[in-house]
Design a protein around this motif. Structure first.
Motif, mmCIF file in Angstrom:
data_model
loop_
_atom_site.group_PDB
_atom_site.id
_atom_site.type_symbol
_atom_site.label_atom_id
_atom_site.label_comp_id
_atom_site.label_asym_id
_atom_site.label_seq_id
_atom_site.Cartn_x
_atom_site.Cartn_y
_atom_site.Cartn_z
ATOM 1 N N GLY A 274 0.818 -1.206 0.000
ATOM 2 C CA GLY A 274 0.000 0.000 0.000
ATOM 3 C C GLY A 274 0.848 1.249 0.000
ATOM 4 O O GLY A 274 1.287 1.747 -1.031
ATOM 5 N N ARG A 275 1.141 1.762 1.178
ATOM 6 C CA ARG A 275 1.905 2.996 1.304
ATOM 7 C C ARG A 275 2.980 2.832 2.376
ATOM 8 O O ARG A 275 2.848 2.027 3.293
ATOM 9 N N SER A 276 4.023 3.621 2.267
ATOM 10 C CA SER A 276 5.045 3.667 3.304
ATOM 11 C C SER A 276 5.687 5.050 3.286
ATOM 12 O O SER A 276 5.459 5.847 2.364
ATOM 13 N N GLN A 277 6.501 5.313 4.304
ATOM 14 C CA GLN A 277 7.046 6.663 4.467
ATOM 15 C C GLN A 277 8.445 6.582 5.061
ATOM 16 O O GLN A 277 8.717 5.747 5.933
ATOM 17 N N THR A 278 9.330 7.423 4.564
ATOM 18 C CA THR A 278 10.629 7.612 5.195
ATOM 19 C C THR A 278 10.831 9.111 5.396
ATOM 20 O O THR A 278 10.364 9.932 4.586
#
Length: 288
Positions: A274-278
Motif C-alpha cells: 500500500g503505502r510507506s514513508q521515510t
C-alpha cells in the motif's frame, strides 16, 4: 548514444560446506541501447529552459540450474568431514527472457522571479513496455543425487515432476513525474531551497517463479519527495555548512512477498504494497 553488451557465467555454492548440497549454475546474456537528445534555451533574461527526449531498449536471457542433494535426510558431519546422501536429489531449471523499452520526453525550466528568488519547474512523461517469458521445470533423481544436467551421476535421467510455464506476460505503463521548487539567496553565500518532486520505479515481471501467478506483473512504484534545506559558505568561505530535512511518501511500493500454500509449497513474488514513508535530516560541514 550508448550501447552495452554483457555475458556472465557462474557457479555458486549456497550451503557453505565442502559438500555439494545446494549448488547453482547460471548465466546471463544481455544488451542495452540508449539515446538521449537535449537542448538548452535562454528566453530573455528570466528563463532558462532544457528540453529533451530519451529512449532505452534492453534485452536479457537468464537460464539457471539448481540442484539440492540434501532432501530426504542428507547430513554433513563437520567433525569427520563425511556426507550422507539424501533419499532424493531435486533439480530445477529456471529460464527467463525479458525485453523492455522506454521512451520519455522532458522539460526543466528555471524562472528568475527577482534578484534573489528563483523558481524551478520540471515535467517528464514516460511510456514503458516490458515483456517477460519465464518457466521453471522440476525433477527428482531416482538415485538420490542429481547433477546440474538433470541426471544422476551415472547418467540415469531424472523423474520429471512438471514445468510451470505461464504464457509470455506483456504490459505497458505511462507515467508523469514532475519537480517544483524555490531557491532564495539570503546573501551571496547563503541559499535557502525547497522542492516537491514525484518519481517512479518501473513496473515489471518476476522471473523466478514457482507457480504461474508468480510472474505478475507488478505495477510501478511512485514516490513523492519533499525537501527543504540551506546551503552556506561562512567565515570568509572557510566553513561550508549544508543542512536539509526530507520526507518521502511511497505508493504501490514494490516488495517481495513470500507465500506458503496448504500443500507445503513455498513461493516468492514481487507485489505492490500500500503505502510507506521515510523521513529524516542530514547535516554536512566542511572546514578549512
Amino acid at each position: 548514444t550508448g550501447y552495452k553488451k554483457f555475458k556472465l557465467f557462474e557457479y555458486t555454492d549456497q550451503d557453505g560446506t565442502p559438500a555439494f548440497l545446494i549448488d547453482t549454475r547460471r548465466q546471463t546474456r544481455g544488451w542495452q541501447f540508449s539515446q538521449e537528445l537535449r537542448t538548452d534555451l535562454e528566453i530573455g533574461s528570466m528563463i532558462d529552459l532544457t528540453l529533451g527526449g530519451f529512449y532505452l531498449k534492453t534485452h536479457y536471457d537468464h537460464p539457471q540450474d539448481l540442484r539440492i542433494d540434501f532432501a530426504g535426510g542428507a547430513t554433513y558431519d563437520l567433525t569427520n568431514d563425511t556426507y550422507t546422501k539424501g533419499l532424493t536429489g531435486l533439480f530445477q531449471q529456471n529460464l527467463q527472457d525479458q525485453d523492455n523499452h522506454s521512451i520519455s520526453a522532458f522539460a526543466q525550466a528555471y524562472f528568475q522571479l527577482g534578484e534573489r528568488l528563483r523558481a524551478q519547474a520540471g515535467i517528464r512523461y514516460t511510456h514503458e513496455k516490458t515483456s517477460m517469458l519465464a518457466s521453471t521445470a522440476t525433477s527428482l533423481s531416482p538415485t538420490g543425487v542429481t547433477t546440474l544436467d538433470a541426471t544422476a551421476p551415472d547418467g540415469t535421467p531424472n523423474i520429471d515432476l512438471g514445468t510451470v510455464a505461464p504464457p509470455r506476460g506483456t504490459k505497458s505503463w505511462n507515467n508523469v513525474g514532475w519537480k517544483l521548487g524555490l531557491d532564495y539567496e539570503v546573501t551571496a553565500d547563503t541559499l535557502l531551497y525547497g522542492y516537491w518532486a514525484r518519481g517512479f520505479k518501473s513496473g515489471g515481471f518476476t522471473g523466478r517463479i514457482v507457480i504461474a501467478e508468480d510472474i505478475g506483473p507488478f505495477d510501478p512504484e511512485e514516490v513523492d519527495t519533499f525537501e527543504v534545506g540551506i546551503k552556506s559558505d561562512l567565515l570568509d568561505r572557510r566553513l561550508r555548512l549544508n543542512a536539509s530535512a526530507f520526507l518521502n511518501e511511497y505508493k504501490n511500493q514494490q516488495v517481495v512477498e513470500n507465500l506458503t500454500f496448504p500443500s507445503g509449497a513455498n513461493s516468492a513474488t514481487i507485489t505492490n504494497a500500500g503505502r510507506s514513508q521515510t523521513k529524516g535530516f542530514e547535516v554536512e560541514a566542511t572546514a578549512v
